[in-house]
Design a protein around this motif. Sequence first.
Motif, mmCIF file in Angstrom:
data_model
loop_
_atom_site.group_PDB
_atom_site.id
_atom_site.type_symbol
_atom_site.label_atom_id
_atom_site.label_comp_id
_atom_site.label_asym_id
_atom_site.label_seq_id
_atom_site.Cartn_x
_atom_site.Cartn_y
_atom_site.Cartn_z
ATOM 1 N N SER A 14 0.828 -1.213 0.000
ATOM 2 C CA SER A 14 0.000 0.000 0.000
ATOM 3 C C SER A 14 0.860 1.260 0.000
ATOM 4 N N TYR A 15 2.187 1.091 0.026
ATOM 5 C CA TYR A 15 3.068 2.253 0.109
ATOM 6 C C TYR A 15 2.910 3.142 -1.142
ATOM 7 N N GLY A 16 2.924 4.436 -0.965
ATOM 8 C CA GLY A 16 2.959 5.403 -2.083
ATOM 9 C C GLY A 16 1.852 5.172 -3.092
ATOM 10 N N GLU A 17 2.245 4.850 -4.325
ATOM 11 C CA GLU A 17 1.297 4.605 -5.418
ATOM 12 C C GLU A 17 0.347 3.447 -5.082
ATOM 13 N N ILE A 71 4.709 -2.255 -7.336
ATOM 14 C CA ILE A 71 5.377 -2.684 -6.091
ATOM 15 C C ILE A 71 5.566 -4.197 -6.135
ATOM 16 N N LEU A 72 4.507 -4.878 -6.570
ATOM 17 C CA LEU A 72 4.549 -6.343 -6.673
ATOM 18 C C LEU A 72 5.576 -6.774 -7.723
ATOM 19 N N ARG A 73 5.491 -6.172 -8.928
ATOM 20 C CA ARG A 73 6.349 -6.640 -10.024
ATOM 21 C C ARG A 73 7.824 -6.400 -9.738
ATOM 22 N N THR A 74 8.155 -5.232 -9.212
ATOM 23 C CA THR A 74 9.564 -4.958 -8.903
ATOM 24 C C THR A 74 10.054 -5.910 -7.811
ATOM 25 N N SER A 75 9.195 -6.190 -6.838
ATOM 26 C CA SER A 75 9.575 -7.119 -5.759
ATOM 27 C C SER A 75 9.823 -8.524 -6.316
ATOM 28 N N LEU A 76 8.949 -8.945 -7.244
ATOM 29 C CA LEU A 76 9.116 -10.277 -7.847
ATOM 30 C C LEU A 76 10.423 -10.362 -8.629
ATOM 31 N N SER A 77 10.709 -9.312 -9.423
ATOM 32 C CA SER A 77 11.953 -9.304 -10.201
ATOM 33 C C SER A 77 13.147 -9.419 -9.272
ATOM 34 N N MET A 123 -4.639 -10.252 -1.530
ATOM 35 C CA MET A 123 -3.873 -9.056 -1.155
ATOM 36 C C MET A 123 -2.600 -9.416 -0.394
ATOM 37 N N GLN A 124 -2.335 -10.719 -0.253
ATOM 38 C CA GLN A 124 -1.140 -11.182 0.462
ATOM 39 C C GLN A 124 -0.437 -12.206 -0.403
ATOM 40 N N ASN A 170 -1.079 -6.124 1.629
ATOM 41 C CA ASN A 170 -1.852 -4.973 1.101
ATOM 42 C C ASN A 170 -1.639 -4.757 -0.393
ATOM 43 N N ILE A 171 -1.624 -5.854 -1.170
ATOM 44 C CA ILE A 171 -1.304 -5.733 -2.601
ATOM 45 C C ILE A 171 -2.320 -4.847 -3.323
ATOM 46 N N ARG A 172 -1.838 -3.844 -4.023
ATOM 47 C CA ARG A 172 -2.641 -2.902 -4.813
ATOM 48 C C ARG A 172 -3.766 -2.278 -3.962
ATOM 49 N N ALA A 173 -3.394 -1.963 -2.710
ATOM 50 C CA ALA A 173 -4.401 -1.454 -1.766
ATOM 51 C C ALA A 173 -5.021 -0.142 -2.232
ATOM 52 N N ASN A 174 -4.293 0.634 -3.024
ATOM 53 C CA ASN A 174 -4.832 1.940 -3.437
ATOM 54 C C ASN A 174 -5.634 1.899 -4.739
ATOM 55 N N ARG A 175 -5.894 0.725 -5.253
ATOM 56 C CA ARG A 175 -6.688 0.618 -6.482
ATOM 57 C C ARG A 175 -8.150 0.319 -6.146
#
Length: 350
Positions: free
Chosen positions: A7-10, A15-21, A71-72, A34-39
């Motif tokens: 949920s950080y920032g954007e 956040i997910l994709r960069t973390s996976l890479s 979301m987890q 909190n995956i894609r909490a702001n969508r």
Amino acid sequence: MLQIDGSYGEGGGQILRTSLSLAAITGQPIAIANIRANRSKPGLAIQHLTAVRAAAAICQAQVKGDAVGSMQLEFIPTCRAIAGSYIFDVAQTTGAGSAGAIMLVLQTILLPLALAKGNSVVTLKGGTHVPWSPPATYIELVYLPILLQMGVQAQMQVKSWGWYPQGNGEVELIISGQSTPLKSLHLVERGNLQAVKGLAVATQLPAHIPQRMVSRAENLLREAKIKTDIQPGKMRGIAPGAGITLVAEYEHSLAGFSALGKLGLAAEKVAEMAVEELLAFDSTGAPVEEHLADQLLLPAALATAASEYRVAEVSTHLTTNAWVIEQFGIAKIAIAPDTKIVTISPTGIS
Ligand SMILES: Nc1ncnc2c1ncn2[C@@H]1O[C@H](COP(=O)(O)OP(=O)(O)OP(=O)(O)O)[C@@H](O)[C@H]1O
């Protein structure tokens, strides 16, 4: 296990994709909450789930929470990314066709495979030119050429164009793995605008559609005294669709601007949208446009030395992606608010 707050920032999918890479590159186990909490529809959508499955396949990860809407996620690589032949299809994730953005899946696995030993051939199926993601033409004409300057050797071919909502496009990506770190990037001055190149495309629509996009874009750019070379193309795709990508070629940089057609929108209007964005960017004097700005952070963080680039706009995608990368302890990233220069100082991967 590294804990990442989605949920950080954007608070979006990046956040997910960069973390996976980074998990696939470093072997670091991660837990994302909190995956894609702001969508408006939070959690994993099909595109994100396909990216999870793709990243898991290349580093043989054990995964918990990989379901639509989740979301987890726990993602535990059992090795670092392994080169090979892979097929990733958003329709297999859903069990039905979908226009899930495969360029975002591509960006998730590209750097891990580019840093792996050996060559990879990756087929991706789904949406190739869909809103809110880099169109395949942008990846081909802007993102990959800049990555090539950093030593990433990858070629992509669009075999079939997939638009929203039918998707079903297909690209083939060939990556020469090298298991060596990347070169740094320096894009502070862009030099003169030499030409605007580009591609205007339609599938299952008359040939005058791409031609009208080209004519309108060329007329507007010539009025602004800019040299142009924009090609029209009638391409393969299972559904009707149209779009244009323009590439501003500066002496030291590239910047890409795309617009997608839709029913009731004149071909000329689509061209105007892309030209307007290009001219607005040109007037900033910056070498790096808003989208490339957030996409270059990850390769720069994996380079042997510090990179710096000046951006037209400091977006929340940029600041959020910088935060994600710093969570992995592989780079320090500074964004100067006055000059808008982004400095990425890699600290290395243990
Ligand atoms: N027209 C475009 N050209 C190039 N890149 C683009 C374009 N539009 C969006 N992007 C890029 O697509 C990415 C979208 O990231 P974002 O976090 O919004 O993810 P998302 O997975 O689409 O999910 P969400 O639904 O959570 O917004 C960013 O890297 C952004 O720069």
